[in-house]
Design a protein around this motif. Sequence first.
Motif, PDB file in Angstrom:
ATOM      1  N   ALA B  44       0.801  -1.039   0.004  1.00 49.79           N
ATOM      2  CA  ALA B  44      -0.022  -0.056  -0.194  1.00 49.79           C
ATOM      3  C   ALA B  44       0.992   1.325  -0.072  1.00 49.79           C
ATOM      4  O   ALA B  44       0.433   2.187   0.829  1.00 49.79           O
ATOM      5  CB  ALA B  44      -0.982   0.102   1.378  1.00 49.79           C
ATOM      6  N   ARG B  47      -0.163   4.269  -3.359  1.00 45.17           N
ATOM      7  CA  ARG B  47      -1.321   5.330  -3.094  1.00 45.17           C
ATOM      8  C   ARG B  47      -1.998   5.633  -4.264  1.00 45.17           C
ATOM      9  O   ARG B  47      -2.846   6.516  -4.463  1.00 45.17           O
ATOM     10  CB  ARG B  47      -1.171   6.317  -2.207  1.00 45.17           C
ATOM     11  CG  ARG B  47      -0.139   6.162  -1.060  1.00 45.17           C
ATOM     12  CD  ARG B  47      -1.030   5.029   0.034  1.00 45.17           C
ATOM     13  NE  ARG B  47      -1.796   5.179   0.815  1.00 45.17           N
ATOM     14  CZ  ARG B  47      -2.448   4.371   1.602  1.00 45.17           C
ATOM     15  NH1 ARG B  47      -1.631   3.355   1.923  1.00 45.17           N
ATOM     16  NH2 ARG B  47      -3.468   4.642   2.275  1.00 45.17           N
ATOM     17  N   VAL B  50      -5.753   3.901  -4.523  1.00 45.21           N
ATOM     18  CA  VAL B  50      -6.951   4.577  -3.654  1.00 45.21           C
ATOM     19  C   VAL B  50      -8.255   4.697  -4.224  1.00 45.21           C
ATOM     20  O   VAL B  50      -8.370   5.297  -5.147  1.00 45.21           O
ATOM     21  CB  VAL B  50      -6.496   5.733  -2.692  1.00 45.21           C
ATOM     22  CG1 VAL B  50      -5.295   5.525  -1.991  1.00 45.21           C
ATOM     23  CG2 VAL B  50      -6.312   6.765  -3.466  1.00 45.21           C
ATOM     24  N   ARG B  56     -16.256   5.874   4.499  1.00 45.33           N
ATOM     25  CA  ARG B  56     -14.842   6.059   4.833  1.00 45.33           C
ATOM     26  C   ARG B  56     -14.654   7.571   4.728  1.00 45.33           C
ATOM     27  O   ARG B  56     -14.614   8.056   3.483  1.00 45.33           O
ATOM     28  CB  ARG B  56     -13.853   5.282   4.403  1.00 45.33           C
ATOM     29  CG  ARG B  56     -14.407   3.730   4.671  1.00 45.33           C
ATOM     30  CD  ARG B  56     -13.738   3.305   5.932  1.00 45.33           C
ATOM     31  NE  ARG B  56     -12.422   3.285   5.913  1.00 45.33           N
ATOM     32  CZ  ARG B  56     -11.506   2.417   5.993  1.00 45.33           C
ATOM     33  NH1 ARG B  56     -11.925   1.007   5.831  1.00 45.33           N
ATOM     34  NH2 ARG B  56     -10.046   2.510   5.962  1.00 45.33           N
ATOM     35  N   LEU B  58     -11.507   8.908   4.418  1.00 45.25           N
ATOM     36  CA  LEU B  58     -10.440   8.999   3.411  1.00 45.25           C
ATOM     37  C   LEU B  58     -10.545   7.836   2.524  1.00 45.25           C
ATOM     38  O   LEU B  58     -11.062   6.881   2.744  1.00 45.25           O
ATOM     39  CB  LEU B  58      -9.139   9.152   4.077  1.00 45.25           C
ATOM     40  CG  LEU B  58      -8.811  10.386   5.123  1.00 45.25           C
ATOM     41  CD1 LEU B  58      -7.611  10.223   5.804  1.00 45.25           C
ATOM     42  CD2 LEU B  58      -8.573  11.617   4.193  1.00 45.25           C
ATOM     43  N   PRO B  59      -9.754   8.151   1.254  1.00 46.54           N
ATOM     44  CA  PRO B  59      -9.782   7.096   0.339  1.00 46.54           C
ATOM     45  C   PRO B  59      -9.287   5.784   0.798  1.00 46.54           C
ATOM     46  O   PRO B  59      -8.355   5.961   1.754  1.00 46.54           O
ATOM     47  CB  PRO B  59      -9.265   7.617  -0.639  1.00 46.54           C
ATOM     48  CG  PRO B  59      -9.032   9.134  -0.526  1.00 46.54           C
ATOM     49  CD  PRO B  59      -9.472   9.422   0.744  1.00 46.54           C
ATOM     50  N   ALA B  61      -6.650   2.262   0.237  1.00 41.41           N
ATOM     51  CA  ALA B  61      -5.912   1.577  -0.738  1.00 41.41           C
ATOM     52  C   ALA B  61      -6.538   0.287  -0.859  1.00 41.41           C
ATOM     53  O   ALA B  61      -6.621  -0.923  -0.126  1.00 41.41           O
ATOM     54  CB  ALA B  61      -4.515   1.404   0.044  1.00 41.41           C
ATOM     55  N   HIS B  65      -7.183  -3.917   1.212  1.00 41.09           N
ATOM     56  CA  HIS B  65      -8.556  -4.126   1.678  1.00 41.09           C
ATOM     57  C   HIS B  65      -9.379  -4.959   1.068  1.00 41.09           C
ATOM     58  O   HIS B  65      -9.475  -4.848  -0.169  1.00 41.09           O
ATOM     59  CB  HIS B  65      -9.192  -2.535   2.149  1.00 41.09           C
ATOM     60  CG  HIS B  65      -8.288  -2.070   3.061  1.00 41.09           C
ATOM     61  ND1 HIS B  65      -8.325  -1.952   4.425  1.00 41.09           N
ATOM     62  CD2 HIS B  65      -7.460  -0.984   2.888  1.00 41.09           C
ATOM     63  CE1 HIS B  65      -7.693  -1.255   5.056  1.00 41.09           C
ATOM     64  NE2 HIS B  65      -6.893  -0.720   4.093  1.00 41.09           N
ATOM     65  N   ASN B  83      -5.468  13.464  -7.754  1.00 37.32           N
ATOM     66  CA  ASN B  83      -4.523  13.245  -6.823  1.00 37.32           C
ATOM     67  C   ASN B  83      -3.694  12.051  -7.266  1.00 37.32           C
ATOM     68  O   ASN B  83      -2.266  12.329  -6.921  1.00 37.32           O
ATOM     69  CB  ASN B  83      -5.225  12.787  -5.383  1.00 37.32           C
ATOM     70  CG  ASN B  83      -5.685  13.930  -4.685  1.00 37.32           C
ATOM     71  OD1 ASN B  83      -5.390  15.111  -4.906  1.00 37.32           O
ATOM     72  ND2 ASN B  83      -6.743  13.749  -3.700  1.00 37.32           N
TER      73      ASN B  83
END
Lengths: 541, 352
Positions: B44, B47, B50, B56, B58-59, B61, B65, B83
């Motif tokens: 991870a 990034r 993501v 959630r 934040l975004p 990875a 997950h 991003n």
Amino acid sequence: MGNRSGSHAPFLPLLHDAMEQPGMMSEDTLNELAAALRIAPAYVHQAASFYHYSNLGKDHLLREGTCGGPACCLPGVGVGRGTPGEGIACPGLCDQAPASFADGLFRGTAADPFLPPPPAASVDGVEEVLFRDIRTPGLRSLDGYRAAGGYAQLRRLVETDAADALETLRASGLLGRGGAGFPLAAKWQAVRDTPGERKYVVCNADEGEPGTFKDRPLLHRNPHLLIEAMAIAGHIVGASAGVIYLRYEYPEAYGVLNEAIAEAEAADVLGGFDLQVARGLGSYVCGEETSLLNSLEGLVPWPRERPPFPTQKGLWGLPTVINNVETFCAVPFILERGADWYRSLGRGESAGTKLYSVSGRVSRPGPYELPLGATARELIEGAGGGALPGRTIKGYTLGGISGGLLAAEHLDMPLDYAAPRQHGFALGSGGVVVFDDACCVVDLVRTCMLFYEAESCGKCFPCRVGTVRLRERLDALTGRAEPSGKLMDEFDEIGSAMSANSACGLGQAAPLVLHGLVRFFNEELQAHRQGVCPAGVCHFL
Amino acid sequence: MSITATIDGKSIEVQEGESILEAARRCGAEVPTLCYDSRVDPSASCRMCVVKVEGRRLPVASCAHALQEGMNVVTADDDLEENRRTILKLVLSENPTEECRSCIERGPCELHSLAGDYGVATDYYDGAISGRIPEDSNPFIARDYSQCILCYRCTRVCNELEQAHAIIPEGRGFETNIVAPFHESLLGSNCTFCGQCIQTCPTGALMDRKMLGKAKAEDVTKVRSICPFCGTGCGIELNVAHGEFIGVTPDWNAPASAGSLCVKGQFGIDFINSPERLKTPLVRRDGVLQPASWDEALGIIVDKFQTVKAESGPGAFALWSSARAPSEGNFLMQKLARAVIGTNNIDNCSRT
Ligand SMILES: Cc1cc2nc3c(=O)[nH]c(=O)nc-3n(C[C@H](O)[C@H](O)[C@H](O)COP(=O)(O)O)c2cc1C
Ligand code: SF4
Ligand code: SF4
Ligand code: SF4
Ligand code: SF4
């Protein structure tokens, strides 16, 4: 190398042993260490080469230096203006700046670095809890602590029902004091409910956040309070072992804690709870709870992906409670005097007291215990004694530095968990670094970014490269390099990718000081783009 | 157990435990990655993968997950793409490469392909570079960390998959380096020269030294084959340029090896071009080995076997079969021993 077979987490103790040998760590020493840990030498090498104060992969052990942190680099305090690559990471002596390191000890200007000043009478409603007894001579010994009522709650708990105690803690509204503000009772409940024959209680005594030095007096002056609280946690969640992860920069506390544990064990007051202390080796990211666990396990201390949370899979994959020193230390008082009493100590919706740290350009820097939700003005002008003679306060950082950066117009903001969020900021550890009209806020933000750059673990791309790119752009603004035209867009782009995509709180929070700069000090920032530093701190090429 | 979730508005059913990334890719989403190698644990790190997961802050990875029941995932929107573009600009700026060795000789590397897709191939940030080139004259792996992006694929493959523990990230942050602990050159290290680090590297930082400078990517043809060195039978691709063999890349689809190779298959096939290679049997005449026909050579062997058997009996024979021979060949060899020569003295080199 010593025998560490009884250790819950032998890596750090063994690494400290290995470092006793002079010079750079040899391949033989490393192999011996790996054999003792039953880990491939390559992994041990990776982990050991990570820490500031380890002698692996470096020609010599770092044995001296002055602090390159945000408080120590303010004008009139320490070096005044940091230089890249120079200076040790903040050793938590910001109230006694300038701090320095020599002969294995970290020292500021104070004769007794561990005794907090009493809060000024000008702050209303101050009832100290965690610092109530801290100025009592002899508190450090078992007898002294017992004389102040110590170990009564642990004893009582053993005779009563742990579930009731957990209810009291829930009703008290106690939130984690290490930074994230997670409810303590929810965490303990989760570990209590996770089945497992072995569980751990871990204390986060890494206190690596610059401008934060509130756990320091507790660790040095009231070790039994923490020990009792951790044993209580063990009793409530069903863990019989605990580890205190202590930052390298508090070597005296290592002795104090070990002595106190030995005394408590000899007097058999811990009810079989087996507590040990592991000393870090210099790394801010090890304060992040999952990095901390990796550090204990001898892995490279990069943060883990969550979930799973430590409550499910913590130390050695077992259910683990991790809390900050201050969070633990509130527990015996809450059990003694009740949830309602504790709640009522806070302002408004906030429950309890908070240990705030104030440093930088104030008259009486120090760690102070105030009601949670006291305003920045009460902390800075009341407890902290206000501006230095003849100066005007310009602003302050939050959360140590990782919570953001605000201007003097925000002095009436309550220092609670909710208020800073209106700016996208956070209370964090409750540390505040104050700067005034003699300081350059751009230079301060650059010092902060230099810290993040030096502490970025390197696991993830946005933070590993982003911290460097932001610091370079701040170098340019402060006259250390050629500025570029696209500065503001680049701040925006890099900051947003770091906040959203970084793997842990370090990279996510690093751009916050910069956001504060851009939002509240734009004029000063734009002046720098024209080669003018209104405070006269920066010299342009 | 199977679970149901939504990815980019499409409902999908997967086995519990499948990563969001794998599931999204199966749904046709193009989720970019740089540090991902499905054979090892995700780190991870890059990034890039993501994604947004409803609920959630934040975004997340996606490589690290698992998809959960009811999850609602968005793999691309303006924020995510912006991003990702910024991360590419950051990582390209860390060690900018005017001429990527991989893109020129191996074909577009993962880094520069993505940079092209996101339109940032030359539009990256200014700033210091982090990489270095170690003094390493080993004959197999050309290491140039001024093209490295610290994705840690090589070190994870070396440690987790190969279990060779030869290379590791040392230090921290921007100053992290990939090193063989205590050795500048891989020659003195634990490296087995399996070459797997080269094969996973998404940039030109690690290259097959034997192939370096031999040909441009567009002139190379790959011929699928099987490594002849041992009975494992790993799949290889013979890289051929201008009619000549120049080196080996693994066959990722080979059932026996799925891309893994050892030093012999990876670097040892260049005997093909060796002038010392034997092309006919040799027979010693007047003390000198001379080329002979198969009939002549086998005739001599049969004569000598018969003589020895007549003088000393079948127990004087021991036959040693090769792991490089297929099972059928080994079967015939023991038939020869037992049925033709009449001895049970038959063994195979892979048993020792
Ligand atoms: C980069 C980073 C550094 C941290 N450092 C500390 C620290 O030094 N001490 C601490 O208690 N928490 C620190 N934290 C917060 C911990 O991850 C964790 O939230 C905390 O220890 C939980 O305890 P609490 O609930 O009692 O606050 C840090 C977090 C991050 C992201
Ligand atoms: S955000 Fe920074 S400190 Fe955190 S994992 Fe990424 S590189 Fe490491
Ligand atoms: S060639 Fe194989 S053993 Fe050597 S460094 Fe690469 S992955 Fe590790
Ligand atoms: S050498 Fe290649 S595989 Fe290894 S970290 Fe660098 S870019 Fe990644
Ligand atoms: S690559 Fe190595 S393991 Fe695979 S078949 Fe060839 S010799 Fe055997």
